[in-house]
Structure formats: C-alpha cells, structure tokens
Design a protein around this motif. Structure first.
Motif, short mmCIF file in Angstrom:
data_model
loop_
_atom_site.label_atom_id
_atom_site.label_comp_id
_atom_site.label_asym_id
_atom_site.label_seq_id
_atom_site.Cartn_x
_atom_site.Cartn_y
_atom_site.Cartn_z
N ASN A 82 0.82 -1.22 0.00
CA ASN A 82 0.00 0.00 0.00
C ASN A 82 0.85 1.27 0.00
OD1 ASN A 82 -2.49 -1.36 -0.01
ND2 ASN A 82 -2.43 -1.63 2.21
N SER A 89 -2.92 2.94 -11.02
CA SER A 89 -4.06 3.64 -10.43
C SER A 89 -5.34 3.34 -11.22
CB SER A 89 -3.80 5.15 -10.43
OG SER A 89 -4.90 5.85 -9.90
N ASP A 92 -5.60 -1.28 -9.85
CA ASP A 92 -5.17 -2.06 -8.69
C ASP A 92 -4.69 -3.44 -9.12
OD1 ASP A 92 -4.59 -2.52 -6.08
OD2 ASP A 92 -6.65 -2.63 -5.36
N GLY A 111 -3.31 -7.34 -5.53
CA GLY A 111 -4.23 -6.21 -5.63
C GLY A 111 -5.63 -6.67 -5.97
N TYR A 112 -6.63 -5.85 -5.63
CA TYR A 112 -8.02 -6.23 -5.84
C TYR A 112 -8.31 -6.56 -7.30
CZ TYR A 112 -9.01 -4.58 -1.11
OH TYR A 112 -9.02 -4.41 0.25
#
Length: 212
Positions: A82, A89, A92, A111-112
C-alpha cells in the motif's frame, strides 16, 4: 502522573510514526535487500517484470528483506504494497512477492484487480509447491523466479489458470473426502466402543441385581 502519561503518549506516537516509515521505497521491480540474488539474477528478473508490465500493464514486484522484526509477513506485505502503491491507479493490478530470509517466510500480496485470477488458493499452492521446495535447499532465486513465471503464465493464459484452479479444487475434494471417511470411521469406533462398554456395564449391573 501527567508527565508519565505524556511520555507514554509521546513514545507511542514516535513508534507509530517510525512504523509508518519502515517500508522500503521501491524504485525497481526487484529489490533484493537480503542480498540472496546475484547481480545478473536481479537484472534478468527485473527485466522480465519490466517487459511484463509493458505487455499487460500488470505490475509484479519482488522484494527480499533480512527479517520482519515485530511484524507478521501478512502485515508487512500489506504495508509495503500500500505504501508503494503497487499496481496502476484505477486498476489495482499489482502483485508483490515478499520473502524474509531470517524468518524463512514468503507472501504473495495481490491487488483487488487481480484477486479473481491469483486467488488465495492459487497463491498458497504456488508458495507450497513451487517456492518452499526450492527454499529448503536455499535455492531462493530459483523458487521465486519459478513462481513469477507461473503467475505471468496464468495471467497471460486463462486456460492454464483454469486448469490449475481445477487441480486445486480436485485436491480439495479428495482431502475433504478423506477427512469425511476418517471422521466416519472415528465415529463408528467411538460409538461402537461406547456401546460395547455400555453393554458390559449393563450385564454387570443385571448380575448384581440377580445376586441380591
């Protein structure tokens, strides 16, 4: 009393601030702080990850550290991920491979945007079957490089990923079936043993009453 309370609050604030600054500021795709790679290995792996981002926009980062100190591998990986904003950007789409040499622990942080692909089950299987066997022989680069190749392949080849997930599901079904069989046998033995003990106790009780 107030002075002690102020000192405690100041100390806690200092420790909190220090904790916020402890993660590396990543400048390359490979940061070998534990110095477990050769210079050539760092160059080759970094170039591979640069090319991967150019081709897919996904960012895969490798970081090695000496030790975790007072943090778990999960919290350190999350904080490092993070703080450095791994992944583009809005997408993710970052991946982090973190290895702590002293603690001999490894973590894949996802990342999501990539979680539907590199799931917890996929990451765990890669760590367990690809990385750990190499780490046991201190072949750190080989284990990490092989894991990186797997993730790159899975993100580029949906069929390979689907097959890998299918193998995981099949293994989990086998493990569940074995667990159910074991529990069933245990239950039968427990009930059977308990019934036998009850029967013996019942016969003894009847014989006592007959004697009376």
């Amino acid at each position: 009393m107030r002075k002690k309370a102020f000192t405690l609050v100041f100390l806690l604030g200092y420790l909190f601030a220090a904790a916020q600054q402890q993660y590396y500021e990543l400048r390359d795709f490979v940061t070998d702080s534990a110095q477990i790679f050769t210079a050539a290995q760092v160059f080759d792996l970094n170039q591979k990850l640069v090319d991967f981002e150019k081709e897919t926009t996904n960012q895969l980062v490798v970081v090695t550290i000496d030790k975790l100190d007072f943090e778990t591998i999960e919290t350190y990986a999350n904080g490092l991920f993070n703080q450095n904003g791994i992944g583009q950007s809005g997408k993710d789409n970052g991946l982090l491979v973190l290895f702590s040499k002293f603690d001999r622990e490894v973590r894949i942080e996802v990342g999501y945007g990539l979680e539907p692909y590199i799931t917890d089950a996929v990451a765990s299987r890669i760590i367990r079957n690809t990385m750990i066997p190499n780490f046991k022989d201190e072949r750190y680069y080989e284990g990490i490089d092989a894991a990186v190749n797997q993730m790159i392949n899975f993100l580029n080849d949906p069929e390979a990923l689907a097959e890998f997930k299918s193998d995981i599901a099949a293994s989990e079904r086998k493990a569940k079936t074995f667990e159910n069989i074991f529990l069933g046998v245990f239950a039968l033995l427990f009930v059977g043993g308990g019934g036998f003990s009850f029967f013996r106790g019942y016969r003894t009780l009847i014989e006592v009453f007959r004697g009376v």
